[in-house]
Design an enzyme around this catalytic site. Structure first.
Site, PDB file in Angstrom:
ATOM      1  CG  ASP A 260      -2.259   0.701   0.926  1.00 51.07           C
ATOM      2  OD1 ASP A 260      -2.241   1.934   0.777  1.00 51.07           O
ATOM      3  OD2 ASP A 260      -3.303   0.022   0.822  1.00 51.07           O
ATOM      4  CG  HIS A 314      -4.885   2.497  -1.451  1.00 53.62           C
ATOM      5  ND1 HIS A 314      -4.893   2.763  -0.104  1.00 53.62           N
ATOM      6  CD2 HIS A 314      -6.151   2.724  -1.894  1.00 53.62           C
ATOM      7  CE1 HIS A 314      -6.107   3.129   0.264  1.00 53.62           C
ATOM      8  NE2 HIS A 314      -6.894   3.124  -0.810  1.00 53.62           N
ATOM      9  CD  GLU A 385     -10.346   4.313   0.315  1.00 53.70           C
ATOM     10  OE1 GLU A 385     -11.210   4.450   1.196  1.00 53.70           O
ATOM     11  OE2 GLU A 385      -9.189   3.929   0.550  1.00 53.70           O
TER      12      GLU A 385
END
Length: 617
Positions: A260, A314, A385
């Site tokens: 990540d 990420h 995201e």
């Protein structure tokens, strides 16, 4: 007189010392309590020797339709008596194809080890199985007769995990006949057989039900646990322990969110600087041998180890070396502040869509991940995201958007994000020697209302749902023929319900999701409530997610278990009832996991385990 007084005091002291138990002493008198099965409940009573009171373990094994089997089988009849044996007296006969036989040998070794773990002193390292035993116990054999009809050695979405198990006793032999179409079904049958045995405390033996018939198969093909190893590192032993616990509950997918923006702990032989720049330390790295070991460790236990490389968001730490190597910025907004403007949590980072060399590096990452996790039947691309402000405030990307007349509104960025996703799919397919496998994506802006089928092909992608179970998007995805995996955060996010790790108060997805909420989350009911259709063919299953901002290997077990066991029965059995009828079996399953070295959370006092049905509201 003085001498006599001294002698008396010394003798008295000696007597007192003899009466004080040492730290390792324990009383071994039979318990004054026994149990009777009354209306499928083990009822505690004083054991007078007149009634047919049994030990608690005896009662748990034989009381009720399925005893204490977990997850509850599709169909089972469990006998009301047991026979005793010692765990060294297990024999086997296997009928199987080459490749399957070696897996079965390993599964039987695990089965035998789990039998030993029934002994209450196993974890303490004390001498076990010391007897003395009567001749009948010494002579009694547990014989495994296993037939696997197919030659499949790798788990897939279409793998038949069903099995039949028949336990019968004749004379000095109890035979467990297992018939399964695949190795994976046979492995599950051995787990069930383990749960039909227990420790006999009065005679230091094992006991197995003398008669049982189980016909079993899972309700869902995909039954998973996600572990995030980027926010915090988890050593190999802790991941092995997680796989052991998953196997004990017939879960079949370990979704490894390995990297990540926080860290890149995966060592890649062609890109060693990813871990060099991205790992928290040189000791917190997964080397190729570690990954291959865990993939095989899982396979033997009926579990696919599913890799995820989350992108284009990420990402971040680990990508800083690009400019020094003449490759330009591979990622942008890395560790940028104030973080709230560029990502959902610190630190930030997204791949640089304007840099074609980024795709060269991405292809190398895929090449190595495919080789490490080979053979793959699924791949997780992440894909959630994305923060458009990160891209739209990066000069290199805005200039690229303008030069190519892409525009700079939200839809323009979503279009380029979808181009990135298609290129990623092509690179992954090339890394997999041209063989396409279904890709998994999180719900995101690309899957929002009216967008999913515009950007994504439902024949190529599976959507993992992490929004709430009331989100109408779920119905739209199903109606547009997307296959889905449920991880709705209102029930299946196991990191919820703790103090905030940025700021104060509680973390974003509070409250805590108790095992009851986990158990009652029914994907088919959610689909039916939204669409009027259960979509049994499109809903592949579900997964509980453990994001690791506030957990590491020291607290891993208690966060996952026994809530992960509640998930397992929902996905294996998909019961029509709520959590209440399952409670006493779950309490016992938690005890079993602890005996196997899993530090699962207590969910009730031990008194409740010994007094079934009396801890209620």
């Amino acid at each position: 007189m003085r001498g006599s007084t001294t002698c008396s005091a010394t003798c008295l002291l000696a007597c007192v010392v003899l009466l004080i138990p040492t730290t390792s002493a324990f009383f071994s008198l039979p318990s004054p309590w026994g149990y009777k099965c009354v209306n499928s409940t083990c009822v505690k009573e004083e054991n007078t020797g007149v009634s047919q009171a049994r030990t608690l373990n005896f009662c748990k094994l034989t009381c009720g339709e399925v005893g204490v089997l977990w997850p509850r089988p599709t169909k089972a009849v469990v006998g009301d008596n047991v026979v005793e044996f010692i765990p060294t007296n297990v024999t086997q006969k296997t009928t199987c194809q080459q490749g399957v036989c070696s897996l079965l040998d390993q599964a039987v070794r695990i089965f035998k080890d789990n039998l030993h773990r029934h002994h209450p002193e196993y974890s303490k390292g004390w001498a076990t199985w010391v007897g003395p035993w009567d001749p009948a116990t010494i002579a009694h054999k547990l014989h495994l007769d296993i037939t696997v009809e197919g030659g499949e050695t790798r788990l897939g979405l279409n793998t038949d995990e069903s099995y039949t198990l028949r336990v019968s006793t004749s004379g000095s032999t109890t035979t467990a006949q297992i018939i399964a179409p695949s190795y994976f079904g046979a492995r599950h049958a051995l787990e069930t057989l383990t749960q039909l045995t227990e420790y006999e405390e009065n005679r230091d033996t094992l006991m197995v039900v003398n008669d049982a018939t189980v016909e079993d198969s899972p309700a869902f093909a995909y039954r998973g646990i996600l572990l995030d190893t980027s926010r915090n590192f988890f050593d190999v032993k802790s991941i092995e322990r997680t796989l052991d616990a998953m196997a004990a509950n017939k879960l079949n997918t370990f979704h490894w969110h390995i990297t990540d923006s926080h860290s890149f702990p995966l060592y890649l032989e062609t890109l060693p600087k990813m871990a060099y720049y991205g790992a928290y330390s040189s000791r917190q790295v997964y080397y190729p041998a570690d990954v291959r070991h865990l993939v095989e460790y899982g396979r033997v236990r009926g579990i696919r180890v599913l890799p995820e490389f989350d992108a284009p968001a990420h990402v971040g730490n680990g990508f800083q070396w690009g400019e020094k190597q003449g490759l330009g910025k591979l990622a942008v907004c890395v560790n940028q502040e104030p973080w709230q403007s560029y990502c959902v949590e610190p630190p930030c980072g997204q791949l640089n869509l304007a840099n074609p060399k980024m795709y060269d590096v991405l292809g190398q990452i895929y090449n190595e991940m495919v080789e490490l996790f080979s053979p793959i039947d699924l791949f997780h691309y992440g894909g959630d995201e994305v923060n458009l402000n990160c891209w739209n405030t990066t000069d290199e990307i805005t200039s690229w958007m303008d030069e190519n007349n892409f525009g700079r509104d939200a839809d323009a960025y979503y279009n380029q994000w979808s181009v990135f996703q298609e290129k990623s799919r092509q690179l992954l397919t090339a890394a997999n020697a041209g063989k396409e496998v279904p890709g998994i994506l999180w719900t995101s802006h690309l899957t929002e209302e009216g967008r999913a089928d515009q950007y994504l092909d439902p024949t190529k992608y599976i959507i993992q749902i992490w929004t709430t179970g009331t989100d109408k998007l779920i119905g739209e995805l199903l109606e547009k023929n997307f296959r889905v995996i449920f991880s709705n955060y209102d029930h299946w996010y196991l990191d919820c319900g703790f103090g905030a790790w940025v700021g104060e108060g509680n973390n974003w997805c509070s409250p805590y999701k108790g095992w009851q909420a986990v158990y009652d989350n029914n994907p088919h009911e959610i689909a039916a409530n939204l669409t009027g259709n259960t979509y049994t063919n499109s809903i592949l299953g579900g997964e509980a997610a453990l994001w690791s901002e506030q957990v590491d290997e020291t607290s891993l077990d208690s966060r996952l278990w026994p809530r992960g066991a509640a998930l397992a029965e929902r996905l294996w059995t998909n019961p029509s009832h709520n959590w209440e009828p399952a409670e006493t079996r779950l309490i016992h399953q938690r005890q079993r996991m602890v005996a196997r070295g899993i530090m699962a959370d207590r969910i009730q006092p031990q008194w409740c385990h010994q007094n079934e049905g009396l801890c209620y509201l």
